[in-house]
Design an enzyme around this catalytic site. Structure first.
Site, PDB file in Angstrom:
ATOM      1  N   SER A 176      39.287  41.134  36.684  1.00 20.47           N
ATOM      2  CA  SER A 176      40.252  40.842  37.751  1.00 20.47           C
ATOM      3  C   SER A 176      41.390  40.002  37.172  1.00 20.47           C
ATOM      4  O   SER A 176      41.252  39.375  36.118  1.00 20.47           O
ATOM      5  CB  SER A 176      39.549  40.063  38.857  1.00 20.47           C
ATOM      6  OG  SER A 176      40.501  39.527  39.737  1.00 20.47           O
TER       7      SER A 176
ATOM      8  N   TYR B 240      34.311  33.111  41.845  1.00 19.91           N
ATOM      9  CA  TYR B 240      34.778  34.480  41.564  1.00 19.91           C
ATOM     10  C   TYR B 240      35.657  34.476  40.313  1.00 19.91           C
ATOM     11  O   TYR B 240      35.536  35.344  39.450  1.00 19.91           O
ATOM     12  CB  TYR B 240      35.531  35.016  42.790  1.00 19.91           C
ATOM     13  CG  TYR B 240      35.939  36.470  42.697  1.00 19.91           C
ATOM     14  CD1 TYR B 240      35.003  37.480  42.531  1.00 19.91           C
ATOM     15  CD2 TYR B 240      37.284  36.832  42.787  1.00 19.91           C
ATOM     16  CE1 TYR B 240      35.385  38.811  42.456  1.00 19.91           C
ATOM     17  CE2 TYR B 240      37.670  38.167  42.716  1.00 19.91           C
ATOM     18  CZ  TYR B 240      36.718  39.156  42.551  1.00 19.91           C
ATOM     19  OH  TYR B 240      37.099  40.473  42.480  1.00 19.91           O
TER      20      TYR B 240
HETATM   21  N1  LIG Z   1      39.994  44.701  45.792  1.00 23.34           N
HETATM   22  C1  LIG Z   1      40.658  44.028  44.873  1.00 23.34           C
HETATM   23  O1  LIG Z   1      41.800  43.601  45.035  1.00 23.34           O
HETATM   24  C2  LIG Z   1      40.011  43.767  43.548  1.00 23.34           C
HETATM   25  C3  LIG Z   1      40.753  43.136  42.563  1.00 23.34           C
HETATM   26  C4  LIG Z   1      40.176  42.876  41.328  1.00 23.34           C
HETATM   27  C5  LIG Z   1      38.876  43.267  41.105  1.00 23.34           C
HETATM   28  N2  LIG Z   1      38.153  43.870  42.087  1.00 23.34           N
HETATM   29  C6  LIG Z   1      36.778  44.257  41.766  1.00 23.34           C
HETATM   30  O2  LIG Z   1      36.641  45.656  41.918  1.00 23.34           O
HETATM   31  C7  LIG Z   1      35.273  45.966  42.209  1.00 23.34           C
HETATM   32  C8  LIG Z   1      35.206  46.853  43.450  1.00 23.34           C
HETATM   33  O3  LIG Z   1      35.797  46.149  44.529  1.00 23.34           O
HETATM   34  P1  LIG Z   1      36.177  46.812  45.927  1.00 23.34           P
HETATM   35  O4  LIG Z   1      37.422  46.137  46.349  1.00 23.34           O
HETATM   36  O5  LIG Z   1      36.100  48.286  45.852  1.00 23.34           O
HETATM   37  O6  LIG Z   1      34.995  46.220  46.832  1.00 23.34           O
HETATM   38  P2  LIG Z   1      33.992  46.907  47.842  1.00 23.34           P
HETATM   39  O7  LIG Z   1      34.689  47.935  48.659  1.00 23.34           O
HETATM   40  O8  LIG Z   1      33.303  45.768  48.531  1.00 23.34           O
HETATM   41  O9  LIG Z   1      32.979  47.648  46.860  1.00 23.34           O
HETATM   42  C9  LIG Z   1      31.904  47.041  46.248  1.00 23.34           C
HETATM   43  C10 LIG Z   1      30.681  47.904  46.480  1.00 23.34           C
HETATM   44  O10 LIG Z   1      29.591  47.331  45.744  1.00 23.34           O
HETATM   45  C11 LIG Z   1      28.451  47.318  46.581  1.00 23.34           C
HETATM   46  N3  LIG Z   1      27.528  46.261  46.203  1.00 23.34           N
HETATM   47  C12 LIG Z   1      27.628  44.932  46.463  1.00 23.34           C
HETATM   48  N4  LIG Z   1      26.554  44.290  46.003  1.00 23.34           N
HETATM   49  C13 LIG Z   1      25.772  45.227  45.410  1.00 23.34           C
HETATM   50  C14 LIG Z   1      24.528  45.184  44.756  1.00 23.34           C
HETATM   51  N5  LIG Z   1      23.860  44.024  44.582  1.00 23.34           N
HETATM   52  N6  LIG Z   1      24.008  46.332  44.279  1.00 23.34           N
HETATM   53  C15 LIG Z   1      24.656  47.507  44.449  1.00 23.34           C
HETATM   54  N7  LIG Z   1      25.839  47.620  45.071  1.00 23.34           N
HETATM   55  C16 LIG Z   1      26.382  46.490  45.548  1.00 23.34           C
HETATM   56  C17 LIG Z   1      29.018  47.065  47.964  1.00 23.34           C
HETATM   57  O11 LIG Z   1      28.063  47.393  48.945  1.00 23.34           O
HETATM   58  P3  LIG Z   1      27.939  46.495  50.292  1.00 23.34           P
HETATM   59  O12 LIG Z   1      28.956  47.098  51.218  1.00 23.34           O
HETATM   60  O13 LIG Z   1      26.526  46.720  50.719  1.00 23.34           O
HETATM   61  O14 LIG Z   1      28.233  45.060  49.945  1.00 23.34           O
HETATM   62  C18 LIG Z   1      30.252  47.955  47.949  1.00 23.34           C
HETATM   63  O15 LIG Z   1      29.920  49.287  48.338  1.00 23.34           O
HETATM   64  C19 LIG Z   1      34.566  44.615  42.378  1.00 23.34           C
HETATM   65  O16 LIG Z   1      33.976  44.260  41.151  1.00 23.34           O
HETATM   66  C20 LIG Z   1      35.706  43.671  42.662  1.00 23.34           C
HETATM   67  O17 LIG Z   1      35.378  42.342  42.317  1.00 23.34           O
HETATM   68  C21 LIG Z   1      38.682  44.136  43.313  1.00 23.34           C
END
Ligand SMILES: NC(=O)c1ccc[n+]([C@@H]2O[C@H](COP(=O)([O-])OP(=O)(O)OC[C@H]3O[C@@H](n4cnc5c(N)ncnc54)[C@H](OP(=O)(O)O)[C@@H]3O)[C@@H](O)[C@H]2O)c1
Length: 277
Positions: free
Chosen positions: A157, A170
């Site tokens: 990130s 985080y």
């Molecule tokens: N969005 C941003 O701006 C951004 C920026 C930088 C980095 N990121 C990173 O990108 C990645 C994806 O983010 P996103 O925005 O797509 O978030 P998201 O929509 O919340 O996707 C994360 C997924 O991981 C699942 N998950 C959480 N805990 C888990 C576990 N213990 N085992 C298996 N699956 C699990 C979640 O399921 P649940 O719904 O059950 O929790 C969700 O389906 C993350 O690593 C995040 O930190 C995001």
């Protein structure tokens, strides 16, 4: 580049790709693109309802997919998932470690100061992002070591480069993901095979469920002060759309990047390049 152009450029026929958190917003977008490029994609998530909804978006005449219920913090569920994937697809070529995120209780502001952030919330965020990347890399990386070939892609990130205010766990966890990416790239190449590559992307700000409460007002949907500041600090002048990650992700998973390992690539509309002046 739109999805049609991307799927014409990249061909993953016969390649098996595992995406943890694959039912989430960013992981789901990657899964759609990879199925569109004819990959065999395994979506690992604990949220099977989201996963089944995602599958409805896949093009029916392309690629293959498998949904597996799995918790990235429970090694036995990862090992069981790996056995199922290998039985179905024959091998594991790529792993995308997409499960991760922040937690409102590990965020300062409102009733929470740094001094009162609950230990369990801090532990949750540190574990999910760091251990949740290391454990799948152990389980699926072992198959790659045996095959002497493979690609691991982690999701770091912006806050790994310089910490953002309010989210200490985080920020620290994602800095650790970047550090681990470099460590594992060297380890895999030196100990197992130079054809095993490990990289990361560092997304800037993408409006998703985990940061919506920080960037937009719950009632009105208008930008918060923090959201406004981010846009002002992003030369491209907008939040990222999930599709903005795809070109870099497909490139890093493909043989087009075969001399690239150990990098953490910002995909941030220029946020990390801008000093603010
Ligand atoms: N969005 C941003 O701006 C951004 C920026 C930088 C980095 N990121 C990173 O990108 C990645 C994806 O983010 P996103 O925005 O797509 O978030 P998201 O929509 O919340 O996707 C994360 C997924 O991981 C699942 N998950 C959480 N805990 C888990 C576990 N213990 N085992 C298996 N699956 C699990 C979640 O399921 P649940 O719904 O059950 O929790 C969700 O389906 C993350 O690593 C995040 O930190 C995001």
């Amino acid at each position: 580049m739109n999805l049609e152009e991307l799927t014409k450029t990249f061909d993953f026929t016969g390649r098996s790709i595992v995406i943890t958190g694959g039912a989430g917003i960013l992981g789901g977008e990657m899964a759609c693109a990879l199925v569109g490029c004819n990959a065999s994609v395994a979506i690992l998530d604990r949220n099977l309802v989201l996963a089944e909804n995602l599958v409805k978006r896949f093009e029916t005449n392309r690629g293959r997919h498998l949904v597996v219920c799995c918790d990235v913090l429970k090694k036995d569920t990862l090992e069981e998932a790996a056995r199922r994937i290998v039985a179905e697809f024959g091998r594991v070529d790529c792993l995308v470690n997409c499960a991760g995120g922040n937690n409102p209780r590990a965020t300062t502001g409102g009733d929470l100061s740094f001094f009162t952030l609950p230990e369990e919330a801090l532990r949750f965020v540190l574990d999910l992002n760091l251990l949740g990347t290391i454990l799948p890399s152990q389980v699926f990386g072992k198959y790659m070591a045996e095959q002497k070939k493979g690609v691991i892609l982690n999701i770091s990130s912006m806050n790994a480069l310089r910490p953002l205010t309010r989210i200490p766990a985080y920020s620290a966890a994602k800095a650790s993901v970047s550090n681990f990416t470099q460590w594992l790239a060297v380890h895999m190449a030196q100990e197992y095979s130079p054809s095993i590559r490990v990289n990361a992307v560092a997304p800037g700000f993408f409006l998703t469920e985990q940061n919506r409460f920080l960037l937009t007002d719950k009632q009105t949907g208008a930008l918060t002060k923090r959201g406004q500041k981010i846009i002002e600090h992003t030369p491209v002048g907008r939040f990222g759309q999930p599709g903005d990650l795809l070109g870099a992700v497909l490139w890093l998973l493909s043989p087009m990047s075969e001399f690239v390992t150990g990098v953490v690539l910002p995909i941030d509309g220029g946020f990390s390049a801008y000093s603010g002046v």
